[in-house]
Motif scaffolding. Structure first.
Motif, PDB file in Angstrom:
ATOM      1  N   ILE A  36       0.850  -1.200   0.000  1.00 25.25           N
ATOM      2  CA  ILE A  36       0.000   0.000   0.000  1.00 25.25           C
ATOM      3  C   ILE A  36       0.883   1.247   0.000  1.00 25.25           C
ATOM      4  O   ILE A  36       0.687   2.171  -0.796  1.00 25.25           O
ATOM      5  N   LYS A  37       1.869   1.251   0.873  1.00 27.54           N
ATOM      6  CA  LYS A  37       2.753   2.422   0.990  1.00 27.54           C
ATOM      7  C   LYS A  37       3.465   2.694  -0.339  1.00 27.54           C
ATOM      8  O   LYS A  37       3.510   3.821  -0.822  1.00 27.54           O
ATOM      9  N   ARG A  38       4.036   1.640  -0.919  1.00 24.64           N
ATOM     10  CA  ARG A  38       4.764   1.821  -2.186  1.00 24.64           C
ATOM     11  C   ARG A  38       3.819   2.349  -3.270  1.00 24.64           C
ATOM     12  O   ARG A  38       4.163   3.268  -4.021  1.00 24.64           O
ATOM     13  N   THR A  39       2.628   1.774  -3.327  1.00 20.94           N
ATOM     14  CA  THR A  39       1.659   2.168  -4.358  1.00 20.94           C
ATOM     15  C   THR A  39       1.246   3.625  -4.214  1.00 20.94           C
ATOM     16  O   THR A  39       1.284   4.392  -5.186  1.00 20.94           O
ATOM     17  N   VAL A  40       0.866   4.011  -3.005  1.00 19.19           N
ATOM     18  CA  VAL A  40       0.316   5.361  -2.858  1.00 19.19           C
ATOM     19  C   VAL A  40       1.403   6.435  -2.955  1.00 19.19           C
ATOM     20  O   VAL A  40       1.132   7.530  -3.448  1.00 19.19           O
ATOM     21  N   VAL A  41       2.620   6.119  -2.519  1.00 21.33           N
ATOM     22  CA  VAL A  41       3.701   7.109  -2.664  1.00 21.33           C
ATOM     23  C   VAL A  41       3.998   7.329  -4.153  1.00 21.33           C
ATOM     24  O   VAL A  41       4.117   8.464  -4.618  1.00 21.33           O
ATOM     25  N   ALA A  42       4.081   6.227  -4.925  1.00 20.63           N
ATOM     26  CA  ALA A  42       4.347   6.352  -6.366  1.00 20.63           C
ATOM     27  C   ALA A  42       3.223   7.122  -7.056  1.00 20.63           C
ATOM     28  O   ALA A  42       3.465   8.040  -7.853  1.00 20.63           O
ATOM     29  N   LEU A  43       1.981   6.765  -6.725  1.00 25.93           N
ATOM     30  CA  LEU A  43       0.839   7.424  -7.372  1.00 25.93           C
ATOM     31  C   LEU A  43       0.762   8.898  -6.984  1.00 25.93           C
ATOM     32  O   LEU A  43       0.497   9.765  -7.826  1.00 25.93           O
ATOM     33  N   PHE A  44       1.015   9.178  -5.728  1.00 26.00           N
ATOM     34  CA  PHE A  44       0.970  10.565  -5.246  1.00 26.00           C
ATOM     35  C   PHE A  44       2.029  11.413  -5.953  1.00 26.00           C
ATOM     36  O   PHE A  44       1.759  12.534  -6.397  1.00 26.00           O
ATOM     37  N   GLU A  45       3.220  10.882  -6.080  1.00 23.86           N
ATOM     38  CA  GLU A  45       4.289  11.602  -6.786  1.00 23.86           C
ATOM     39  C   GLU A  45       3.885  11.878  -8.238  1.00 23.86           C
ATOM     40  O   GLU A  45       4.090  12.985  -8.751  1.00 23.86           O
ATOM     41  N   ASN A 110      11.790   8.683  -7.012  1.00 25.00           N
ATOM     42  CA  ASN A 110      11.022   8.057  -5.932  1.00 25.00           C
ATOM     43  C   ASN A 110       9.965   7.092  -6.489  1.00 25.00           C
ATOM     44  O   ASN A 110       9.681   6.048  -5.893  1.00 25.00           O
ATOM     45  N   ILE A 111       9.396   7.448  -7.634  1.00 25.45           N
ATOM     46  CA  ILE A 111       8.441   6.541  -8.284  1.00 25.45           C
ATOM     47  C   ILE A 111       9.162   5.250  -8.674  1.00 25.45           C
ATOM     48  O   ILE A 111       8.662   4.142  -8.438  1.00 25.45           O
ATOM     49  N   LYS A 112      10.339   5.397  -9.233  1.00 30.28           N
ATOM     50  CA  LYS A 112      11.105   4.207  -9.654  1.00 30.28           C
ATOM     51  C   LYS A 112      11.406   3.298  -8.452  1.00 30.28           C
ATOM     52  O   LYS A 112      11.283   2.079  -8.523  1.00 30.28           O
ATOM     53  N   LYS A 113      11.783   3.941  -7.347  1.00 28.03           N
ATOM     54  CA  LYS A 113      12.131   3.192  -6.135  1.00 28.03           C
ATOM     55  C   LYS A 113      10.936   2.401  -5.588  1.00 28.03           C
ATOM     56  O   LYS A 113      11.108   1.315  -5.038  1.00 28.03           O
ATOM     57  N   ASN A 114       9.746   2.966  -5.758  1.00 29.85           N
ATOM     58  CA  ASN A 114       8.567   2.367  -5.119  1.00 29.85           C
ATOM     59  C   ASN A 114       7.741   1.471  -6.041  1.00 29.85           C
ATOM     60  O   ASN A 114       6.672   0.996  -5.629  1.00 29.85           O
ATOM     61  N   THR A 115       8.188   1.284  -7.270  1.00 27.66           N
ATOM     62  CA  THR A 115       7.420   0.431  -8.185  1.00 27.66           C
ATOM     63  C   THR A 115       8.300  -0.718  -8.684  1.00 27.66           C
ATOM     64  O   THR A 115       9.529  -0.643  -8.642  1.00 27.66           O
ATOM     65  N   ASP A 116       7.645  -1.775  -9.173  1.00 31.35           N
ATOM     66  CA  ASP A 116       8.404  -2.894  -9.742  1.00 31.35           C
ATOM     67  C   ASP A 116       8.664  -2.661 -11.220  1.00 31.35           C
ATOM     68  O   ASP A 116       9.665  -3.126 -11.758  1.00 31.35           O
ATOM     69  N   GLU A 117       7.743  -1.987 -11.874  1.00 29.25           N
ATOM     70  CA  GLU A 117       7.948  -1.633 -13.285  1.00 29.25           C
ATOM     71  C   GLU A 117       7.532  -0.187 -13.486  1.00 29.25           C
ATOM     72  O   GLU A 117       6.518   0.255 -12.940  1.00 29.25           O
ATOM     73  N   LEU A 118       8.321   0.526 -14.289  1.00 25.87           N
ATOM     74  CA  LEU A 118       7.997   1.925 -14.599  1.00 25.87           C
ATOM     75  C   LEU A 118       8.253   2.161 -16.078  1.00 25.87           C
ATOM     76  O   LEU A 118       9.342   1.881 -16.585  1.00 25.87           O
ATOM     77  N   LYS A 119       7.204   2.634 -16.748  1.00 29.51           N
ATOM     78  CA  LYS A 119       7.363   2.966 -18.168  1.00 29.51           C
ATOM     79  C   LYS A 119       6.953   4.424 -18.359  1.00 29.51           C
ATOM     80  O   LYS A 119       5.872   4.824 -17.904  1.00 29.51           O
ATOM     81  N   ILE A 120       7.820   5.205 -19.015  1.00 32.05           N
ATOM     82  CA  ILE A 120       7.494   6.615 -19.272  1.00 32.05           C
ATOM     83  C   ILE A 120       7.491   6.831 -20.779  1.00 32.05           C
ATOM     84  O   ILE A 120       8.511   6.634 -21.443  1.00 32.05           O
ATOM     85  N   GLU A 121       6.317   7.203 -21.303  1.00 33.74           N
ATOM     86  CA  GLU A 121       6.225   7.552 -22.726  1.00 33.74           C
ATOM     87  C   GLU A 121       5.927   9.039 -22.795  1.00 33.74           C
ATOM     88  O   GLU A 121       4.979   9.501 -22.150  1.00 33.74           O
ATOM     89  N   THR A 122       6.746   9.750 -23.534  1.00 36.83           N
ATOM     90  CA  THR A 122       6.561  11.197 -23.549  1.00 36.83           C
ATOM     91  C   THR A 122       6.862  11.773 -24.917  1.00 36.83           C
ATOM     92  O   THR A 122       7.723  11.261 -25.641  1.00 36.83           O
ATOM     93  N   GLU A 123       6.113  12.812 -25.250  1.00 40.35           N
ATOM     94  CA  GLU A 123       6.369  13.525 -26.505  1.00 40.35           C
ATOM     95  C   GLU A 123       6.312  15.015 -26.202  1.00 40.35           C
ATOM     96  O   GLU A 123       5.300  15.501 -25.640  1.00 40.35           O
TER      97      GLU A 123
END
Lengths: 137, 114
Positions: A36-45, A110-123
């Motif tokens: 829960i902590k990892r999820t909400v910190v990543a989402l909040f950020e 911090n998002i990277k630290k708290n998640t198992d997978e992180l994908k960033i798509e940006t334009e």
């Protein structure tokens, strides 16, 4: 289980409401406190990032037995250099954002630290979609 | 250390959610930067801050903080107090500076977060 939230540009008064709702849902579902902590910190950020930088956007959260997938998609300036944005301390946040206590350049690391997978798509000039996955024990 | 003992040491006033005097505070972290608060585990920890707004409450919620010291004589507004109650977070208002609050609590045995 699926949840959707809208993101409004610069609306710091409501910042955190999506993360707060997800936290309540995860507690209700009996998810372990560490996840829960990892999820909400990543989402909040990610929520703060979108409110601070984008023109608007949407958060989609899917929760199933094995994982939590959060997608924060915004219409905004995009991230010109992801490598720089991933560095601790690098920030383009406005003085207003910094007055709120954010904008220290710790969000994406911090998002990277708290998640198992992180994908960033940006334009640049179009927007950014951040997809974060937390696997449940 | 109990929340009420912390309040007494720093001449603080308890506002927000009622203090749970079964809760033991062992550590403290002082920061006005909420980005930094989100980086650490805040178990049994009191946050000491001069940032007095709703984002202090939301960050505390995400970090599982139960008690926050608001220093420098900052005054939480009604909305912040309501949010603190809703999120079950006890606030201790103190007119002392962050440095003084930190020094007093450190001297009384509260450990640094790191």
């Amino acid at each position: 289980m699926h949840y959707t939230f809208d993101i409004e540009r610069g609306n710091f008064a409501d910042a955190g409401q999506a993360s707060s709702s997800v936290k309540r849902a995860l507690k209700h579902l009996g998810v372990d406190p560490v996840s829960i902590k990892r999820t909400v910190v990543a989402l909040f950020e990610a929520e703060i990032n979108a409110i601070a930088h984008a023109y608007g956007g949407r958060i989609d959260v899917d929760i199933d037995d094995g994982k939590i997938v959060m997608v924060v998609a915004d219409q905004g300036p995009g991230i010109p250099n992801i490598d720089l944005a991933m560095q601790e301390g690098w920030s383009t946040a406005s003085p207003q954002v910094r007055e709120m206590g954010y904008g220290a350049g710790m969000g994406l690391p911090n998002i990277k630290k708290n998640t198992d997978e992180l994908k960033i798509e940006t334009e640049v000039g179009v927007g950014t979609t951040v997809t974060m996955t937390v696997y449940l024990a | 250390m109990k929340i009420s003992e912390i309040a007494k040491l720093i001449d603080g006033e308890l506002v927000g959610a009622p203090a749970d005097d079964t809760y033991e505070v062992r550590k403290a972290f002082a920061s006005d930067l909420m980005s930094d608060v989100l980086r650490f585990s805040m178990e049994e920890t009191v946050l000491i801050t001069g940032l007095c707004n709703n984002q202090t409450m939301r960050t505390s919620e995400m970090s599982d903080l139960r008690v926050v010291v608001i220093g420098r004589d900052k005054q939480p507004d009604e909305e912040m107090l309501e949010l603190a109650e809703e999120l079950d977070i006890t606030l201790i208002k103190s007119r002392y500076s962050i440095f003084k609050i930190s020094g007093i609590l450190y001297g009384a045995g509260i450990e640094p977060l790191y």
